[in-house]
Motif scaffolding. Structure first.
Motif, PDB file in Angstrom:
ATOM      1  N   GLU A   1     160.022  53.339  64.885  1.00  0.00           N
ATOM      2  CA  GLU A   1     160.520  52.775  66.134  1.00  0.00           C
ATOM      3  C   GLU A   1     160.917  53.877  67.106  1.00  0.00           C
ATOM      4  OE1 GLU A   1     163.619  49.982  65.480  1.00  0.00           O
ATOM      5  OE2 GLU A   1     162.394  48.625  64.254  1.00  0.00           O
ATOM      6  N   LEU A   2     161.456  54.963  66.583  1.00  0.00           N
ATOM      7  CA  LEU A   2     161.816  56.101  67.429  1.00  0.00           C
ATOM      8  C   LEU A   2     160.571  56.742  68.027  1.00  0.00           C
ATOM      9  CD1 LEU A   2     164.065  57.972  68.470  1.00  0.00           C
ATOM     10  CD2 LEU A   2     163.769  59.336  66.382  1.00  0.00           C
ATOM     11  N   ARG A   3     159.513  56.855  67.194  1.00  0.00           N
ATOM     12  CA  ARG A   3     158.255  57.400  67.707  1.00  0.00           C
ATOM     13  C   ARG A   3     157.687  56.508  68.806  1.00  0.00           C
ATOM     14  NH1 ARG A   3     155.045  57.662  63.293  1.00  0.00           N
ATOM     15  NH2 ARG A   3     154.726  59.914  63.082  1.00  0.00           N
ATOM     16  N   ALA A   4     157.787  55.199  68.634  1.00  0.00           N
ATOM     17  CA  ALA A   4     157.264  54.264  69.627  1.00  0.00           C
ATOM     18  C   ALA A   4     157.981  54.412  70.962  1.00  0.00           C
ATOM     19  CB  ALA A   4     157.386  52.833  69.115  1.00  0.00           C
ATOM     20  N   GLU A   5     159.272  54.769  70.914  1.00  0.00           N
ATOM     21  CA  GLU A   5     160.027  54.944  72.147  1.00  0.00           C
ATOM     22  C   GLU A   5     159.509  56.124  72.956  1.00  0.00           C
ATOM     23  OE1 GLU A   5     164.161  55.286  71.372  1.00  0.00           O
ATOM     24  OE2 GLU A   5     164.314  53.346  70.344  1.00  0.00           O
ATOM     25  N   VAL A   6     158.998  57.138  72.266  1.00  0.00           N
ATOM     26  CA  VAL A   6     158.472  58.317  72.963  1.00  0.00           C
ATOM     27  C   VAL A   6     157.149  57.999  73.643  1.00  0.00           C
ATOM     28  CG1 VAL A   6     157.726  60.711  72.678  1.00  0.00           C
ATOM     29  CG2 VAL A   6     159.644  59.822  71.332  1.00  0.00           C
ATOM     30  N   ASP A   7     156.358  57.113  73.034  1.00  0.00           N
ATOM     31  CA  ASP A   7     155.111  56.643  73.635  1.00  0.00           C
ATOM     32  C   ASP A   7     154.122  57.779  73.892  1.00  0.00           C
ATOM     33  OD1 ASP A   7     153.351  54.742  74.599  1.00  0.00           O
ATOM     34  OD2 ASP A   7     154.103  54.870  76.659  1.00  0.00           O
ATOM     35  N   PHE A   8     153.798  58.518  72.802  1.00  0.00           N
ATOM     36  CA  PHE A   8     152.763  59.546  72.903  1.00  0.00           C
ATOM     37  C   PHE A   8     151.416  58.894  73.195  1.00  0.00           C
ATOM     38  CE2 PHE A   8     155.666  61.979  70.038  1.00  0.00           C
ATOM     39  CZ  PHE A   8     155.800  63.106  70.828  1.00  0.00           C
ATOM     40  N   ALA A   9     150.605  59.556  73.993  1.00  0.00           N
ATOM     41  CA  ALA A   9     149.231  59.111  74.188  1.00  0.00           C
ATOM     42  C   ALA A   9     148.446  59.390  72.902  1.00  0.00           C
ATOM     43  CB  ALA A   9     148.600  59.841  75.373  1.00  0.00           C
ATOM     44  N   PRO A  10     147.330  58.673  72.662  1.00  0.00           N
ATOM     45  CA  PRO A  10     146.538  58.902  71.449  1.00  0.00           C
ATOM     46  C   PRO A  10     146.172  60.375  71.286  1.00  0.00           C
ATOM     47  CG  PRO A  10     145.767  56.940  72.584  1.00  0.00           C
ATOM     48  CD  PRO A  10     146.771  57.584  73.498  1.00  0.00           C
ATOM     49  N   GLY A  11     146.487  60.925  70.118  1.00  0.00           N
ATOM     50  CA  GLY A  11     146.155  62.315  69.833  1.00  0.00           C
ATOM     51  C   GLY A  11     147.107  63.326  70.433  1.00  0.00           C
ATOM     52  N   GLU A  12     148.050  62.863  71.229  1.00  0.00           N
ATOM     53  CA  GLU A  12     148.940  63.777  71.948  1.00  0.00           C
ATOM     54  C   GLU A  12     150.048  64.325  71.047  1.00  0.00           C
ATOM     55  OE1 GLU A  12     150.532  63.543  76.437  1.00  0.00           O
ATOM     56  OE2 GLU A  12     151.480  62.089  75.087  1.00  0.00           O
ATOM     57  N   GLU A  13     150.512  63.512  70.104  1.00  0.00           N
ATOM     58  CA  GLU A  13     151.649  63.917  69.275  1.00  0.00           C
ATOM     59  C   GLU A  13     151.349  65.196  68.493  1.00  0.00           C
ATOM     60  OE1 GLU A  13     154.465  62.188  65.655  1.00  0.00           O
ATOM     61  OE2 GLU A  13     153.077  60.846  66.711  1.00  0.00           O
ATOM     62  N   ALA A  14     150.200  65.253  67.846  1.00  0.00           N
ATOM     63  CA  ALA A  14     149.850  66.426  67.047  1.00  0.00           C
ATOM     64  C   ALA A  14     149.767  67.675  67.916  1.00  0.00           C
ATOM     65  CB  ALA A  14     148.530  66.196  66.324  1.00  0.00           C
TER      66      ALA A  14
END
Length: 232
Positions: free
Chosen positions: A159-172
């Protein structure tokens, strides 16, 4: 023996000795490892207010310290305070910070940034009021984002990750960047709060302003200027 200045950096031998002290049996494996310890102290030194040693020292040692002797207490507290002062000098210098991070596996190429960042976030949580209550929420959240991501918080809390709302492939991509530039993230947070502390406090009125000709809030029935406002 010449007197050791408080900010004299710990030598490799002293780091090894401090590590041995922190893993001494009397601490029941509750004392922080050096990497988490450095992370915590960097946050303690970077936040919106000073956190005294009598707050962070017991936390580092896993609660109320159970020293084997007064000599051990003096030795370990002396080393920890010197480490604190050395990190303070490094954070203020232009030479940067020498991170203490260990490989995830002996001889491996991957490094354990998670332990360091969890220690940093523990230091952030020591601040009262919390960082998010002392600065611009969006700016503070941005400063904390690298430490949250590298600590593994997003893996533990989807849920915490969802709040950041990374674009696809952006998190890595971001995580790889933050690993490579963790020192810059630490310095950015330190400099942000150093600047915030220089700003004058904003006066906040808890009650509406009372005019001089308004009834005095004390309920006397007289005008404010003739009652509690007479000296204003």
């Amino acid at each position: 023996m010449p007197e050791i200045k408080p900010t004299q950096p710990l030598s490799e031998v002293e780091f090894d000795h401090l590590e041995a002290l922190l893993t001494a049996p009397n601490f029941d494996e509750k004392a922080m490892p050096l990497d988490a310890l450095q992370g915590l102290l960097c946050a303690v030194l970077s936040g919106p207010q000073v956190i005294p040693a009598d707050v962070w020292l017991p936390y580092v040692l896993g609660g109320t310290p159970r020293y084997e002797s007064d000599a051990q207490a003096d030795e370990i507290e002396g080393l920890l305070l010197r480490l604190h002062d050395t990190l303070e000098a490094e954070l203020r210098s232009e030479d940067g910070l020498s991170l203490i991070v260990y490989p995830t596996e002996e001889g491996g190429d991957e490094f354990d940034y998670a332990t360091w960042c969890r220690g940093y976030l523990d230091g952030v949580d020591m601040s009262d009021p919390h960082w998010t209550e002392c600065g611009e929420e969006e700016e503070v959240s941005e400063l904390l984002l690298p430490f949250l991501a590298l600590s593994g918080a997003f893996e533990e809390d989807p849920e915490l990750r969802a709040e950041v709302d990374f674009a696809p492939g952006e998190e890595a991509t971001f995580i790889a960047h933050w690993r490579e530039n963790l020192v810059d993230c630490v310095i950015d947070a330190h400099d942000y709060w150093a600047e915030e502390r220089l700003k004058p406090d904003t006066f906040r009125r808890d009650a509406p302003k009372v005019g001089r000709n308004d009834p005095c809030p004390c309920g006397s029935g007289r005008k404010y200027k003739q009652c509690h406002g007479a000296g204003a």
